[in-house]
Design a protein around this motif. Structure first.
Motif, PDB file in Angstrom:
ATOM      1  N   CYS A  41       0.858  -1.184   0.000  1.00  0.00           N
ATOM      2  CA  CYS A  41       0.000   0.000   0.000  1.00  0.00           C
ATOM      3  C   CYS A  41       0.898   1.241   0.000  1.00  0.00           C
ATOM      4  O   CYS A  41       1.861   1.311   0.763  1.00  0.00           O
ATOM      5  N   GLU A  43       0.176   4.352   0.912  1.00  0.00           N
ATOM      6  CA  GLU A  43      -0.065   5.353   1.957  1.00  0.00           C
ATOM      7  C   GLU A  43       1.032   5.260   3.015  1.00  0.00           C
ATOM      8  O   GLU A  43       1.372   4.173   3.461  1.00  0.00           O
ATOM      9  N   CYS A  46       1.272   2.780   6.332  1.00  0.00           N
ATOM     10  CA  CYS A  46       0.211   1.765   6.269  1.00  0.00           C
ATOM     11  C   CYS A  46       0.815   0.378   6.466  1.00  0.00           C
ATOM     12  O   CYS A  46       0.451  -0.344   7.380  1.00  0.00           O
ATOM     13  N   PHE A  48       0.471  -2.248   4.742  1.00  0.00           N
ATOM     14  CA  PHE A  48      -0.296  -3.378   4.229  1.00  0.00           C
ATOM     15  C   PHE A  48       0.351  -3.924   2.957  1.00  0.00           C
ATOM     16  O   PHE A  48       0.743  -3.160   2.082  1.00  0.00           O
ATOM     17  N   CYS A  84      -6.404  -2.153  -0.522  1.00  0.00           N
ATOM     18  CA  CYS A  84      -6.012  -2.068   0.886  1.00  0.00           C
ATOM     19  C   CYS A  84      -7.275  -1.975   1.732  1.00  0.00           C
ATOM     20  O   CYS A  84      -8.174  -1.211   1.403  1.00  0.00           O
ATOM     21  N   HIS A  87      -7.368   1.738   2.859  1.00  0.00           N
ATOM     22  CA  HIS A  87      -7.270   2.854   1.916  1.00  0.00           C
ATOM     23  C   HIS A  87      -7.931   2.607   0.567  1.00  0.00           C
ATOM     24  O   HIS A  87      -7.912   3.473  -0.294  1.00  0.00           O
TER      25      HIS A  87
HETATM   26 ZN    ZN Z   1      -3.196   1.177   3.126  1.00  0.00          ZN
END
Ligand code: ZN
Length: 416
Positions: A41, A43, A46, A48, A84, A87
């Protein structure tokens, strides 16, 4: 050496292979491929990752990287989308660029470094990007590199308003007196602006504050004294604002005198007096020969303007930083007595204001909030805020101040 091998070294891309390099007249295109199986991910914070793509549509992306000679370097990659849980569906992260950036991390770091060192024209010409883009890059670099613990363990802070644009666009700037770093900036200059700082600080950390220095206004103290903020902290008035008020009072006296001159004497004398403005406002040590002469002429007249000048200079000397708190207290009280008897309206008024704020002014001296240090930092911040004129948002201007005065590590690409 093959171009692809060269770029593998130059770009230093971990987990990336260079698939193809095309050298044009103005541009070098470097097509890269991500070798990793898992999708991350993009972001920040994050973390992930997944092996599953959200769909099979390719996401073709490109980033500008550091120039090669006169040629711009463009990195391209065919990326995948992931889903995600926090997100949503996003294009996967790449290790060499920040989220939503159209530039590589190296290029952005170079831009931010240049923007912190030199002016708008030089940055735009050297790096061939628009100033608005610089603002957006600075925001990303600051969000990435700012010390996340900057609000921990604060004891004594300073709050000030800075204008970052013509026509009353203000930022509230919070400084940690212990380190001298700007630790927080937010739009506006009212109580709500400082409320936003306390909201981020939280009641626990706010309770640790023992002193807050600021300009003599009503908005910031109102916020500081609220429950859950820092009602226990001592409010101190920044001495350098007091000194600035002395200069302002003197300027009022000068203006009144000039208007009288203009009405009663020949225009030549009035004009000459008008030219003496800077001689009056500057510190005596910084005067040019001509300004020293102008000042001597005003002294000979012994007018109200000369007395106002003496008053302003005396106030500056009191807060110059070389006196102990006891001496400052004695001299300040004597100064207020002089102001009261001065028959100069602006100084009578200023004397009254100082007496009303005496406790907070002396608290700043007692806590060692030295005038020179605070003023020097403030001048530096104002200079940077001016450079941020032309940015699209208060957030970008705030980031510019954090970039130069905040707790941030800013390295050039080849220093990492
Ligand atoms: Zn994320």
């Amino acid at each position: 050496m093959r171009a692809t091998t060269l770029f593998n070294n130059v770009l230093d891309l971990d987990g990336i292979t260079v698939a193809d390099v095309t050298v044009g007249t103005d541009q070098v295109n470097v097509a890269v491929r991500l070798c990793r199986r898992r999708l991350l991910c993009p972001e920040p914070d994050c973390g992930f990752s997944t092996r599953w793509r959200a769909d099979t549509r390719p996401a073709d992306s490109s980033w500008r990287s550091l120039d090669m000679g006169s040629r711009k370097v463009i990195v391209t990659a065919r990326l995948r989308r992931l889903d995600c849980p926090d997100h949503g569906v996003l294009v996967e992260q790449v290790p060499f660029a920040r989220h939503r950036a159209r530039f590589t991390r190296d290029f952005e770091d170079l831009v931010a470094w240049c923007a912190s060192k030199t002016d708008k024209t030089a940055v735009c010409r050297l790096l061939r990007i628009a100033w608005l883009t610089v603002g957006a890059i600075v925001e990303r670099v600051v969000a990435d590199g700012l010390d996340p613990h900057r609000l921990d363990g604060l004891v004594s802070i300073g709050v000030d308003e800075i204008s970052w644009k013509k026509r009353h666009n203000y930022l509230t700037v919070v400084v940690d007196h212990a380190t001298g770093d700007v630790i927080w900036t937010g739009p506006g200059k009212d109580a709500a602006a400082l409320d936003a700082f306390f909201a981020e600080l939280g009641p626990q950390r706010s309770a640790g504050l023992t002193a807050i220095s600021m300009d003599m206004g009503k908005a910031y103290p109102k916020s500081a004294r609220k429950d859950g903020h820092a009602p226990q902290a001592e409010i101190c008035w920044d001495p350098f604002h007091v000194v600035a008020m002395g200069a302002k009072a003197m300027d009022t006296v000068r203006r009144v005198h000039w208007n009288q001159l203009r009405a009663t004497t020949d225009p030549h004398t009035a004009r000459r007096f008008k030219g003496a403005r800077w001689a009056l406002l500057k510190n005596p040590a910084d005067l040019s020969d001509r300004q020293t002469d102008a000042l001597a002429a005003i002294k000979r007249t012994g007018s109200a303007v000369w007395r106002a000048y003496r008053g302003k200079e005396a106030l500056r000397a009191i807060f110059a930083g070389d006196l102990d708190p006891q001496e400052v207290t004695g001299l300040l009280d004597r100064w207020c007595g002089w102001a009261q008897r001065s028959r100069l309206e602006a100084f009578v008024k200023l004397g009254r204001t100082i007496r009303e704020h005496r406790h907070g002014i002396l608290a700043a001296i007692r806590l060692g909030l030295s005038n020179g240090r605070v003023e020097g930092r403030n001048a530096g911040i104002r200079l940077i805020a001016r450079r941020a004129w032309g940015f699209h948002s208060a957030e970008a201007a705030a980031a510019m101040i954090m970039l130069t005065h905040g707790p941030i590590t800013l390295d050039l690409p080849y220093e990492k």
